[in-house]
Design an enzyme around this catalytic site. Structure first.
Site, PDB file in Angstrom:
ATOM      1  N   HIS A  57      -1.076 -56.769  63.981  1.00 43.50           N
ATOM      2  CA  HIS A  57      -1.682 -55.558  63.392  1.00 43.50           C
ATOM      3  C   HIS A  57      -1.370 -54.136  64.205  1.00 43.50           C
ATOM      4  O   HIS A  57      -2.036 -53.980  65.010  1.00 43.50           O
ATOM      5  CB  HIS A  57      -3.338 -55.927  63.230  1.00 43.50           C
TER       6      HIS A  57
ATOM      7  N   CYS B 156       0.602 -58.501  58.722  1.00 48.03           N
ATOM      8  CA  CYS B 156      -0.126 -60.028  58.638  1.00 48.03           C
ATOM      9  C   CYS B 156       0.064 -60.611  57.266  1.00 48.03           C
ATOM     10  O   CYS B 156       1.230 -61.077  57.080  1.00 48.03           O
ATOM     11  CB  CYS B 156      -1.726 -59.546  58.961  1.00 48.03           C
TER      12      CYS B 156
ATOM     13  N   GLU C  69      -1.787 -51.286  63.443  1.00 49.70           N
ATOM     14  CA  GLU C  69      -2.638 -50.301  62.933  1.00 49.70           C
ATOM     15  C   GLU C  69      -3.635 -50.133  64.043  1.00 49.70           C
ATOM     16  O   GLU C  69      -3.949 -49.033  64.200  1.00 49.70           O
ATOM     17  CB  GLU C  69      -3.057 -50.514  61.673  1.00 49.70           C
TER      18      GLU C  69
HETATM   19  N1  GLN Z   1      -5.045 -64.857  56.076  1.00 48.43           N
HETATM   20  C1  GLN Z   1      -3.802 -64.886  56.992  1.00 48.43           C
HETATM   21  C2  GLN Z   1      -3.996 -65.810  58.174  1.00 48.43           C
HETATM   22  O1  GLN Z   1      -4.878 -66.298  58.595  1.00 48.43           O
HETATM   23  C3  GLN Z   1      -3.718 -63.247  57.350  1.00 48.43           C
HETATM   24  C4  GLN Z   1      -4.684 -62.959  58.105  1.00 48.43           C
HETATM   25  C5  GLN Z   1      -4.562 -61.100  58.156  1.00 48.43           C
HETATM   26  O2  GLN Z   1      -3.843 -60.771  57.415  1.00 48.43           O
HETATM   27  N2  GLN Z   1      -5.398 -60.875  58.977  1.00 48.43           N
HETATM   28  O3  GLN Z   1      -2.970 -66.224  58.832  1.00 48.43           O
END
Ligand code: GLN
Length: 545
Positions: A519, A393, A521
């Site tokens: 994600h 992310c 995970e």
């Molecule tokens: N802050 C980034 C976004 O909103 C990544 C978010 C995250 O790592 N879950 O796109």
């Protein structure tokens, strides 16, 4: 005329298990609930677990990870308590919005009903309106008829003002569903070194508190650092009105994955099934669980992986990532030593020293500018030194920014989350999202499809062309720059088939460089270690050699 009073649910076939906690917080209700569910599942019952959280936030989505650790995300896009991650990792069954309810959500729903006039002019009160709403949420999972047993974990500690309506709802359900309910109370039996004794009084008091609220627990799970001998069990049983075999010892375990085996030895599942009027129809099939434990405890090699994040002081903030490494490590018969590295402390000057000796580098998800430069420095170090790199992310977004700055020469490249007016917004916000003012629930959340490029690292890891993964972010790879990235060696190997959004980037000339906008995970379980984590650990092992 005298009304005919019947219990409400004579035909109901779903069984309800409630797990409450007393004496202290952090005794591990989530792990006990997940372990019990695992044992019931291993005996052929379908079980799910639900967490009721007494705080007033609508969901943990807006909470700082320092408060309650990681925010877990379900397929249907619910932002939930991290315990749901444990439930999924143990059971290998997805959870959903219905598996996590907060006081905020309960009140929101009751107030909406009040505004609609659903209560027909009645005074809206905690009993019955709030407790009815809680009972409805508990039974929602039962009504789906997918589960034989619904285990409901009540967050907090009995006696907290906040949890009173939940305890009252449990009391009512025990009355209404008499033969289909079981209450497990988790307590602490502390060891007083000066006296050289385990002390049962806190447990007795905690059960008294439950009794004052109208609940007689059926099972006591006693967290203890020492053996609970028969005499102590008898004493607890006598003072708390439970059967001696329903006093369960829960010793501190080497790993949370041992707890199902410990609970099996204590026959927690049998005691619960008996109370619910169900038979322990088969011996539990835990062969694959045991095989996993065996691989986890007897690794043949080890690797050092750096986890670069800004919440590393509180490891619960990255719970699903560290658990995914346990699953992937076991799969590779390898111990993964996670080195937690604070991104705020990384600078171009110290990055070599801080990261040298690592076999793999993971840059963690996150929000906001704090620590972002350290993350970008870590990406550069991994890319230039051919160290396996996994960006998740924000970690993937940092990889894109780093590539833009140092390979494409876009000095001012950034994400518009941090530098709205930067010259090269290589990560930016989708048009549709630009006008949203609220912070709660306004991200791209939940499962989305992703098409993989044949022969990419990702497609080889998944061994599939189309996957589905969970998201939680607002910003995206800016497709205006895709061609320039691809021409210079960073390839979009995973894309959303409906929107064209870039979900995975790779550098094919690097031994293993993968950034995922989603994600992974959240979907790693004991039964299904996540393919990208498995492949990353494998690459780190090879790099070590
Ligand atoms: N802050 C980034 C976004 O909103 C990544 C978010 C995250 O790592 N879950 O796109």
């Amino acid at each position: 005329m005298r009304p005919v009073v019947t219990k409400f649910n004579m035909s109901n076939s779903t069984k309800y298990v409630f797990v409450t906690g007393g004496v202290a917080s952090s005794l591990g209700k989530g792990i006990i609930s997940a372990s019990l569910a695992k044992l019931l599942q291993a005996r052929g019952y379908s079980a799910t677990i639900q967490k009721l959280d007494p705080y007033i936030n609508i969901d943990p989505g807006t909470l700082n990870p320092y408060e309650h650790g990681e925010c877990f995300v379900t397929d249907d896009g619910a932002e939930t308590d991290l315990d749901l991650g444990h439930y999924e990792r143990f059971l290998n069954v997805p959870t959903s919005q219905a598996n996590n309810v907060t006081t905020g959500r309960i009140y929101q729903s009751v107030i909406e009903k009040e505004r609609r006039g659903d209560f027909l002019g009645k005074t809206v009160q905690i009993i019955p309106h709030i407790t009815d709403e809680i009972k409805e949420r508990i039974q929602l999972l039962g009504k789906e008829k997918k589960f034989d047993i619904v285990i409901t974990e009540i967050g907090g500690t009995v006696g907290d003002i906040e949890s009173l309506p939940y305890v009252e709802a449990v009391r009512q359900m025990m009355w209404e569903f008499e033969n289909d309910c079981c209450v497990i109370h988790l307590t602490l039996v502390p060891y007083l070194a000066a006296a050289g004794e385990l002390k049962t009084k806190p447990t007795q008091h905690s059960v008294k508190q439950l009794l004052e609220l109208g609940i007689q627990p059926d099972v006591l799970v006693c967290r203890t650092e020492h053996e609970l001998d028969l005499n102590l069990r008898k004493k607890i049983a006598k003072f708390c009105n439970v059967a001696v075999n329903a006093v369960i010892e829960s010793r501190d375990a080497e790993t949370i994955y041992d707890v199902p085996m410990l609970m099996l030895a204590e026959e927690l599942d049998k005691v619960v099934l008996e109370k619910l009027g169900l038979t322990a129809k088969t011996t539990p099939d835990l062969d694959s669980w045991k095989a996993f434990l065996d691989r986890h405890k007897h690794p043949k090699s080890e690797v050092n992986i750096g986890l670069i994040g800004k919440y590393v002081e509180l490891k619960d903030s990255y719970k699903s990532i560290s658990e995914a490494f346990i699953h992937a490590g076991a799969q590779n018969e390898c111990k993964v030593n996670l080195k937690w590295i604070h991104s705020e402390k990384l600078t171009p000057e110290n990055v070599d020293d801080e990261l040298s000796g690592l076999d793999g580098i993971l840059v963690a998800p996150g929000f906001g500018s704090r620590g972002i430069n350290g993350k970008i420095d870590a990406v550069r170090y991994a890319r230039e030194n051919n160290i396996p790199f996994f960006g998740i992310c924000l970690g993937m977004q940092c990889a894109v920014i780093e590539f833009a700055r140092n390979v494409l020469g876009f000095e001012d490249a950034h994400t518009t989350e941090i530098a709205e007016d930067c010259k090269y917004p290589v990560i930016s916000m989708m048009e549709e999202q630009k006008h949203i003012a609220n912070l709660g629930g306004t991200m791209r959340l939940g499962a989305y499809k992703c098409e993989l490029k044949p022969k990419s690292k990702a497609s080889m890891a998944y061994n599939s062309d189309v996957i589905s993964e969970r998201h939680r972010h607002r910003f995206e790879f800016n497709n205006d720059y895709l061609e320039q990235f691809e021409q210079n060696g960073m390839i979009a190997t995973g894309r959303n088939p409906d929107t064209g959004l870039v979900e995975i980037v790779e550098i094919p000339s690097h031994p293993w460089f993968v950034g995922a906008q989603f994600h992974p995970e959240y979907k790693s379980t004991v039964a299904n270690p996540h393919p990208l984590f498995v492949s990353f650990v494998k690459a780190s092992l090879e790099n070590k050699k």
